[in-house]
Design an enzyme around this catalytic site. Structure first.
Site, PDB file in Angstrom:
ATOM      1  N   GLY A   4      13.902  -1.227  -1.086  1.00  8.81           N
ATOM      2  CA  GLY A   4      14.889  -1.471  -0.369  1.00  8.81           C
ATOM      3  C   GLY A   4      14.241  -0.018   1.530  1.00  8.81           C
ATOM      4  N   SER A   5      13.830   0.186   1.092  1.00 10.96           N
ATOM      5  CA  SER A   5      13.624   1.857   3.022  1.00 10.96           C
ATOM      6  C   SER A   5      13.286   1.120   3.708  1.00 10.96           C
ATOM      7  CB  SER A   5      12.137   2.898   2.574  1.00 10.96           C
ATOM      8  OG  SER A   5      11.283   2.339   3.056  1.00 10.96           O
ATOM      9  N   MET A  30       8.573  -9.841  -2.076  1.00  9.85           N
ATOM     10  CA  MET A  30       6.981  -9.292  -3.117  1.00  9.85           C
ATOM     11  C   MET A  30       6.477 -10.906  -3.076  1.00  9.85           C
ATOM     12  SD  MET A  30       6.025  -6.963  -2.357  1.00  9.85           S
ATOM     13  CE  MET A  30       4.617  -6.348  -2.915  1.00  9.85           C
ATOM     14  N   ARG A  31       7.439 -11.811  -2.957  1.00 11.43           N
ATOM     15  CA  ARG A  31       7.104 -13.013  -3.579  1.00 11.43           C
ATOM     16  C   ARG A  31       6.473 -14.171  -2.135  1.00 11.43           C
ATOM     17  NH1 ARG A  31       6.948 -15.014  -8.086  1.00 11.43           N
ATOM     18  NH2 ARG A  31       7.371 -17.391  -8.524  1.00 11.43           N
ATOM     19  N   HIS A  41       3.738  -5.235   7.051  1.00 12.63           N
ATOM     20  CA  HIS A  41       3.189  -5.512   6.016  1.00 12.63           C
ATOM     21  C   HIS A  41       2.200  -4.189   6.067  1.00 12.63           C
ATOM     22  CE1 HIS A  41      -0.445  -6.309   3.206  1.00 12.63           C
ATOM     23  NE2 HIS A  41      -1.072  -6.165   4.007  1.00 12.63           N
ATOM     24  N   ALA A  43       5.385   5.936   8.991  1.00 11.13           N
ATOM     25  CA  ALA A  43       5.126   4.986  10.384  1.00 11.13           C
ATOM     26  C   ALA A  43       6.028   3.443  10.058  1.00 11.13           C
ATOM     27  CB  ALA A  43       4.058   4.597  10.338  1.00 11.13           C
ATOM     28  N   GLU A  44       6.159   2.699   9.048  1.00  5.27           N
ATOM     29  CA  GLU A  44       6.645   1.462   9.337  1.00  5.27           C
ATOM     30  C   GLU A  44       8.108   1.315   9.269  1.00  5.27           C
ATOM     31  OE1 GLU A  44       6.101  -1.195   4.956  1.00  5.27           O
ATOM     32  OE2 GLU A  44       4.762   0.441   4.548  1.00  5.27           O
TER      33      GLU A  44
END
Ligand code: GRF
Length: 218
Positions: A14-15, A92-93, A111, A175-176
């Protein structure tokens, strides 16, 4: 200003969720995070969210017979929470078309590649194996095909000599954490919106790097 009621879906540490929660804590941010839902009860992000004072819960996908049952429960919970926007952040589902269409233009995803390159898993290993010079991340509007949909924002990072999966993923993740709050802010405020399967921006929208995007033909 009305803040859009927003949920974050996670599966793990959860970052990215944390970067959204911190950005949304600012008074002028156009999204209010009303809850975090994980499909995995063991996700570290659940405690992380709670420690920041945000409601977080698990809906364990393994407790359902199939995807449809899980997605119906998730959909019902989001509606109970009065959610208007959904942010997938390390979720991730795979979500199937009925769920995705029910949330059409109201769900976004991050992504860790410059889509449409490298959708799916192991993006950093594949980028390194291909020898590309830039990696990056993409925030896009959710569509039924995995890691596809109108692109809101992207950030590129260089691939440097000696990089391995760990060093590259750390550079992309940094960057995300900058990109996702900016993209959510644009989308929640309506300054970025879907027109004809492309994202268009209000005149004068300013990205963090100073690039300006004027209105685009519909
Ligand atoms: C991020 O790289 C995200 O883009 C990908 O999975 C990772 C999740 O990390 N889908 P975190 O849970 O946000 O820390």
């Amino acid at each position: 200003m009305t803040r859009r009621r927003t949920a974050i879906l996670i599966s793990g540490r959860g970052s990215n969720m944390e970067s959204l929660l911190k950005a949304a804590a600012a008074p002028g941010f156009p999204a209010e995070i009303v809850g975090v839902v994980s499909n995995r009860p063991e996700a570290a992000g659940i405690e992380r969210a709670r420690s920041l004072g945000i409601h977080a819960e698990a809906i364990d996908h393994r407790a359902f017979g199939g995807r449809a049952g899980f997605e119906a429960a998730l959909d019902a919970r989001l509606r109970d929470l009065g959610v208007e926007l959904v942010c997938l952040a390390g979720f991730m589902r795979l979500l199937t078309a009925p769920f995705v269409e029910a949330w059409r233009d109201r769900a976004i995803n991050i992504h860790p590649s410059l889509l449409p390159a490298f959708p799916g898993l192991d993006t950093h290993a594949r980028a390194l194996a291909e020898g590309v010079r830039f990696a990056g991340c993409t925030v896009h509007v959710l569509r039924p095909a995995m890691d596809s949909g109108p692109i809101i924002a992207q950030a590129a990072v260089p691939i440097l000599p000696g990089d391995d999966e760990a060093s590259l993923s750390a550079r992309v993740l940094a960057a995300e954490h900058r990109l996702y709050p900016m993209a959510l802010s644009l989308f929640a405020s309506g300054a970025a919106r879907v027109v004809g399967e492309r994202v268009v921006f209000d005149a004068g929208v300013r990205f963090a790097d100073g690039a300006t995007f004027g209105p685009q033909p519909a």
